[in-house]
Design a protein around this motif. Structure first.
Motif, PDB file in Angstrom:
ATOM      1  N   PHE A  40       0.835  -1.206   0.000  1.00 18.97           N
ATOM      2  CA  PHE A  40       0.000   0.000   0.000  1.00 18.97           C
ATOM      3  C   PHE A  40       0.870   1.257   0.000  1.00 18.97           C
ATOM      4  O   PHE A  40       0.616   2.213  -0.737  1.00 18.97           O
ATOM      5  N   SER A  41       1.914   1.262   0.820  1.00 15.86           N
ATOM      6  CA  SER A  41       2.787   2.437   0.889  1.00 15.86           C
ATOM      7  C   SER A  41       3.535   2.650  -0.418  1.00 15.86           C
ATOM      8  O   SER A  41       3.737   3.777  -0.855  1.00 15.86           O
ATOM      9  N   VAL A  42       3.920   1.531  -1.049  1.00 15.90           N
ATOM     10  CA  VAL A  42       4.604   1.633  -2.345  1.00 15.90           C
ATOM     11  C   VAL A  42       3.654   2.193  -3.395  1.00 15.90           C
ATOM     12  O   VAL A  42       4.040   3.005  -4.246  1.00 15.90           O
ATOM     13  N   ALA A  43       2.384   1.754  -3.333  1.00 13.18           N
ATOM     14  CA  ALA A  43       1.392   2.275  -4.275  1.00 13.18           C
ATOM     15  C   ALA A  43       1.237   3.788  -4.126  1.00 13.18           C
ATOM     16  O   ALA A  43       1.190   4.529  -5.121  1.00 13.18           O
ATOM     17  N   LEU A  44       1.159   4.257  -2.878  1.00 10.66           N
ATOM     18  CA  LEU A  44       1.062   5.694  -2.649  1.00 10.66           C
ATOM     19  C   LEU A  44       2.288   6.428  -3.187  1.00 10.66           C
ATOM     20  O   LEU A  44       2.178   7.525  -3.753  1.00 10.66           O
ATOM     21  N   ALA A  45       3.454   5.810  -3.014  1.00  8.04           N
ATOM     22  CA  ALA A  45       4.684   6.441  -3.494  1.00  8.04           C
ATOM     23  C   ALA A  45       4.673   6.576  -5.006  1.00  8.04           C
ATOM     24  O   ALA A  45       5.094   7.599  -5.556  1.00  8.04           O
ATOM     25  N   PHE A  46       4.178   5.542  -5.705  1.00  6.99           N
ATOM     26  CA  PHE A  46       4.111   5.612  -7.170  1.00  6.99           C
ATOM     27  C   PHE A  46       3.158   6.716  -7.624  1.00  6.99           C
ATOM     28  O   PHE A  46       3.461   7.475  -8.549  1.00  6.99           O
ATOM     29  N   VAL A  47       2.000   6.777  -6.986  1.00  3.55           N
ATOM     30  CA  VAL A  47       1.043   7.823  -7.343  1.00  3.55           C
ATOM     31  C   VAL A  47       1.631   9.204  -7.046  1.00  3.55           C
ATOM     32  O   VAL A  47       1.534  10.137  -7.850  1.00  3.55           O
ATOM     33  N   GLY A  48       2.267   9.344  -5.885  1.00  2.00           N
ATOM     34  CA  GLY A  48       2.887  10.606  -5.533  1.00  2.00           C
ATOM     35  C   GLY A  48       3.988  11.017  -6.492  1.00  2.00           C
ATOM     36  O   GLY A  48       4.117  12.188  -6.846  1.00  2.00           O
ATOM     37  N   LEU A  49       4.776  10.030  -6.951  1.00  2.30           N
ATOM     38  CA  LEU A  49       5.835  10.333  -7.909  1.00  2.30           C
ATOM     39  C   LEU A  49       5.260  10.880  -9.198  1.00  2.30           C
ATOM     40  O   LEU A  49       5.770  11.862  -9.761  1.00  2.30           O
ATOM     41  N   ALA A  50       4.191  10.254  -9.698  1.00  4.45           N
ATOM     42  CA  ALA A  50       3.565  10.743 -10.929  1.00  4.45           C
ATOM     43  C   ALA A  50       3.019  12.158 -10.733  1.00  4.45           C
ATOM     44  O   ALA A  50       3.153  13.018 -11.615  1.00  4.45           O
ATOM     45  N   MET A  51       2.436  12.423  -9.559  1.00  9.83           N
ATOM     46  CA  MET A  51       1.926  13.760  -9.276  1.00  9.83           C
ATOM     47  C   MET A  51       3.048  14.788  -9.272  1.00  9.83           C
ATOM     48  O   MET A  51       2.910  15.888  -9.819  1.00  9.83           O
ATOM     49  N   MET A  52       4.161  14.438  -8.663  1.00 12.88           N
ATOM     50  CA  MET A  52       5.283  15.377  -8.600  1.00 12.88           C
ATOM     51  C   MET A  52       5.827  15.663 -10.003  1.00 12.88           C
ATOM     52  O   MET A  52       6.190  16.796 -10.315  1.00 12.88           O
ATOM     53  N   GLY A  53       5.869  14.631 -10.845  1.00  3.75           N
ATOM     54  CA  GLY A  53       6.318  14.853 -12.211  1.00  3.75           C
ATOM     55  C   GLY A  53       5.381  15.772 -12.974  1.00  3.75           C
ATOM     56  O   GLY A  53       5.815  16.657 -13.726  1.00  3.75           O
ATOM     57  N   LEU A  54       4.081  15.591 -12.763  1.00  4.12           N
ATOM     58  CA  LEU A  54       3.100  16.418 -13.456  1.00  4.12           C
ATOM     59  C   LEU A  54       3.055  17.844 -12.929  1.00  4.12           C
ATOM     60  O   LEU A  54       2.466  18.717 -13.566  1.00  4.12           O
ATOM     61  N   GLU A  55       3.653  18.082 -11.762  1.00  2.00           N
ATOM     62  CA  GLU A  55       3.739  19.456 -11.268  1.00  2.00           C
ATOM     63  C   GLU A  55       4.442  20.353 -12.281  1.00  2.00           C
ATOM     64  O   GLU A  55       4.133  21.538 -12.404  1.00  2.00           O
ATOM     65  N   PHE A  56       5.410  19.787 -13.010  1.00  2.00           N
ATOM     66  CA  PHE A  56       6.117  20.565 -14.027  1.00  2.00           C
ATOM     67  C   PHE A  56       5.179  20.973 -15.153  1.00  2.00           C
ATOM     68  O   PHE A  56       5.324  22.045 -15.738  1.00  2.00           O
ATOM     69  N   VAL A  57       4.203  20.117 -15.473  1.00  2.00           N
ATOM     70  CA  VAL A  57       3.237  20.452 -16.518  1.00  2.00           C
ATOM     71  C   VAL A  57       2.376  21.633 -16.083  1.00  2.00           C
ATOM     72  O   VAL A  57       2.076  22.539 -16.872  1.00  2.00           O
ATOM     73  N   LEU A  58       1.976  21.643 -14.812  1.00  2.00           N
ATOM     74  CA  LEU A  58       1.080  22.684 -14.319  1.00  2.00           C
ATOM     75  C   LEU A  58       1.718  24.063 -14.352  1.00  2.00           C
ATOM     76  O   LEU A  58       1.007  25.068 -14.460  1.00  2.00           O
ATOM     77  N   VAL A  59       3.048  24.130 -14.238  1.00  2.00           N
ATOM     78  CA  VAL A  59       3.717  25.440 -14.215  1.00  2.00           C
ATOM     79  C   VAL A  59       4.506  25.709 -15.491  1.00  2.00           C
ATOM     80  O   VAL A  59       5.243  26.684 -15.568  1.00  2.00           O
ATOM     81  N   ALA A  60       4.342  24.848 -16.505  1.00  2.00           N
ATOM     82  CA  ALA A  60       5.111  25.003 -17.746  1.00  2.00           C
ATOM     83  C   ALA A  60       4.509  26.038 -18.684  1.00  2.00           C
ATOM     84  O   ALA A  60       5.063  26.320 -19.729  1.00  2.00           O
ATOM     85  N   ARG A  61       3.336  26.592 -18.324  1.00  2.00           N
ATOM     86  CA  ARG A  61       2.676  27.651 -19.093  1.00  2.00           C
ATOM     87  C   ARG A  61       2.291  27.203 -20.488  1.00  2.00           C
ATOM     88  O   ARG A  61       2.393  27.960 -21.460  1.00  2.00           O
ATOM     89  N   PHE A  62       1.834  25.968 -20.605  1.00  2.00           N
ATOM     90  CA  PHE A  62       1.302  25.479 -21.870  1.00  2.00           C
ATOM     91  C   PHE A  62      -0.112  26.034 -22.031  1.00  2.00           C
ATOM     92  O   PHE A  62      -1.026  25.683 -21.278  1.00  2.00           O
ATOM     93  N   LYS A  63      -0.315  26.881 -23.000  1.00  2.00           N
ATOM     94  CA  LYS A  63      -1.618  27.513 -23.179  1.00  2.00           C
ATOM     95  C   LYS A  63      -2.740  26.507 -23.428  1.00  2.00           C
ATOM     96  O   LYS A  63      -3.844  26.674 -22.895  1.00  2.00           O
ATOM     97  N   PRO A  64      -2.527  25.450 -24.228  1.00  2.00           N
ATOM     98  CA  PRO A  64      -3.617  24.475 -24.415  1.00  2.00           C
ATOM     99  C   PRO A  64      -4.027  23.789 -23.113  1.00  2.00           C
ATOM    100  O   PRO A  64      -5.192  23.452 -22.932  1.00  2.00           O
ATOM    101  N   VAL A  65      -3.054  23.586 -22.199  1.00  2.00           N
ATOM    102  CA  VAL A  65      -3.363  22.945 -20.912  1.00  2.00           C
ATOM    103  C   VAL A  65      -4.107  23.914 -19.998  1.00  2.00           C
ATOM    104  O   VAL A  65      -5.062  23.548 -19.300  1.00  2.00           O
ATOM    105  N   ALA A  66      -3.686  25.183 -19.990  1.00  2.00           N
ATOM    106  CA  ALA A  66      -4.260  26.161 -19.067  1.00  2.00           C
ATOM    107  C   ALA A  66      -5.594  26.720 -19.526  1.00  2.00           C
ATOM    108  O   ALA A  66      -6.398  27.163 -18.702  1.00  2.00           O
ATOM    109  N   ALA A  67      -5.854  26.694 -20.834  1.00  2.00           N
ATOM    110  CA  ALA A  67      -7.040  27.366 -21.375  1.00  2.00           C
ATOM    111  C   ALA A  67      -8.354  26.962 -20.715  1.00  2.00           C
ATOM    112  O   ALA A  67      -9.181  27.825 -20.405  1.00  2.00           O
TER     113      ALA A  67
END
Length: 432
Positions: A40-67
């Motif tokens: 269970f803890s490993v599963a949470l870590a995997f999900v958390g890792l993917a979230m942390m990676g996607l944090e870069f997408v949220l602040v990358a200022r991609f107009k199609p993503v933010a629109a």
């Protein structure tokens, strides 16, 4: 494709990417030595890792993503996901880590790499939440935040590879490799490729002016031969007197009319960079990344508009009012403008000029008014709004920008007066 459909597609894509590492890890994992809670803890870590990676997408200022959402909403989501990721990592550590090996300094390399990544996340969250209390300048925080995020994601990926438990087959290694490459490519896009494309497109600062309320106005001209189009109320990111590769840029709403060739911003002296911005000289180079945002009357048409601003939150609202004047827009506009006192009301004369050009009614609200003040006192609330909103106000479009407490109060008051939620638009940039 409508913005609503794009929003649903973006949410589904986000969920898919977040859960993908968990699916990759689960398929074919057969180690009988792990119990339920460890898995269970490993599963949470995997999900958390993917979230942390996607944090870069949220602040990358991609107009199609933010629109579909607005960049300010993505920044708020970015912050909340950071808290959730921290919780997942802490649970993973508490359940899975070999504390005896750590305390005796006999832990294998993969544990130390994981600990370093977790420590980077803890420091990142602490310095973001308590930046002002710790008196960390914004520019310093921005650089540290970026470096910690890089250590976090790269360290977590290396930790996964060193554990090797969930990389038992070639196809899993390839999938993890593709995800790792995607995360690093995002960093490369934001920090290398995009600045590289901007290096020969420097704007020029043409005027520095002063307004009441410790507010400085900056007017900038685009590169020769270029036309900059934006919707009134949008914002952009600015780099002043530095290379476009600078780690630090600043978001400011555009205050100028969308019908003008040059752009203008208004910056209130709140500390750090903003307190020295009035020292910039005309002729300075400026790099502009924009426009961004969906906070605009052009995005949400209506028979009339009510603009509610507090302090320097007037900036984007002023852009919409100026645009209405240049377009000779005859629709009704109401401006509710909250400030501390009469002398701190920025753009007071400009608003009076606009009242003569468009169908604008202005209501000034002061929290520290003089004894002879005959206007509204206190704060923007339901009772005050009910005194000034015209008939048919439920069909108006409402735009609110200012300090968070004022925005929360105004938004709640409008909903309490029966204004439909979809007609109330806010813009928040209190990310740290």
């Amino acid at each position: 494709m409508t913005l609503a459909v794009r929003a649903v597609a973006a949410v589904l894509a986000y969920v898919g990417v977040v859960l993908a590492p968990l699916v990759f890890a689960a398929i074919g994992a057969t180690d009988p030595g792990y119990g339920f809670w460890t898995n269970f803890s490993v599963a949470l870590a995997f999900v958390g890792l993917a979230m942390m990676g996607l944090e870069f997408v949220l602040v990358a200022r991609f107009k199609p993503v933010a629109a579909p959402f607005g960049q300010d909403a993505l920044l708020q989501f970015h912050r909340q996901i950071g808290f959730l990721g921290l919780a997942f990592v802490i649970i993973h550590i508490v359940i899975s880590i070999n504390w005896g090996a750590i305390l005796t300094f006999r832990a294998p390399a993969f544990i130390w790499v994981g600990v370093a990544a977790a420590a980077a996340l803890v420091v990142l969250v602490i310095t973001s939440v308590w930046r002002k209390r710790l008196r960390i300048p914004y520019e310093v925080w921005h650089v540290v935040h970026t470096l910690l995020a890089l250590v976090l994601v790269v360290g977590a990926l290396v930790h996964v590879y060193l554990v090797n438990q969930y990389l038992s087959s070639l196809w899993k290694q390839l999938l993890w490799g593709l995800m790792s490459a995607a995360f690093l490519a995002l960093i490369g896009w934001v920090r290398v490729i995009k600045p590289w494309t901007m290096r020969s497109r420097a704007w020029q600062l043409v005027h520095v002016g002063q307004e009441r309320g410790q507010t400085t106005t900056l007017r900038m001209a685009p590169p020769a031969g270029e036309e900059f189009r934006f919707d009134p109320g949008q914002f952009a990111w600015f780099v002043f007197n530095r290379s476009p590769f600078s780690l630090t840029s600043h978001p400011f709403s555009l205050s100028s009319s969308a019908e003008q060739g040059e752009i203008e911003i208004a910056v209130k002296a709140l500390g750090d960079f903003t307190s020295a911005i009035n020292q910039l000289q005309a002729g300075s180079k400026v790099y502009v990344d924009g426009p961004h945002g969906v906070f605009s009357m052009d995005q949400d048409e209506g028979p009339g508009f009510c603009f509610i601003g507090g302090g320097v939150g007037i900036t984007g609202l002023l852009s919409m009012l100026r645009t209405m004047a240049d377009r000779e827009d005859a629709r009704k506009a109401i401006l509710i403008y909250a400030n501390r006192d009469w002398e701190s009301v920025a753009f007071r004369e400009e608003i009076e000029r606009l009242e003569k050009l468009i169908n604008l009614t202005t209501v000034h609200v002061l929290t520290q008014a003089a004894a002879d003040w005959t206007g509204e006192r206190g704060y923007v609330d339901r009772e005050m709004l009910s005194r000034h909103l015209p008939k048919g106000y439920r069909r108006f479009q409402y735009f609110i920008c200012g300090p968070d407490p004022m925005m929360d109060a105004a938004e709640g008051a409008l909903l309490g007066l029966g204004v439909p939620t979809e007609r109330v638009h806010t813009e928040r940039f209190n990310m740290v």
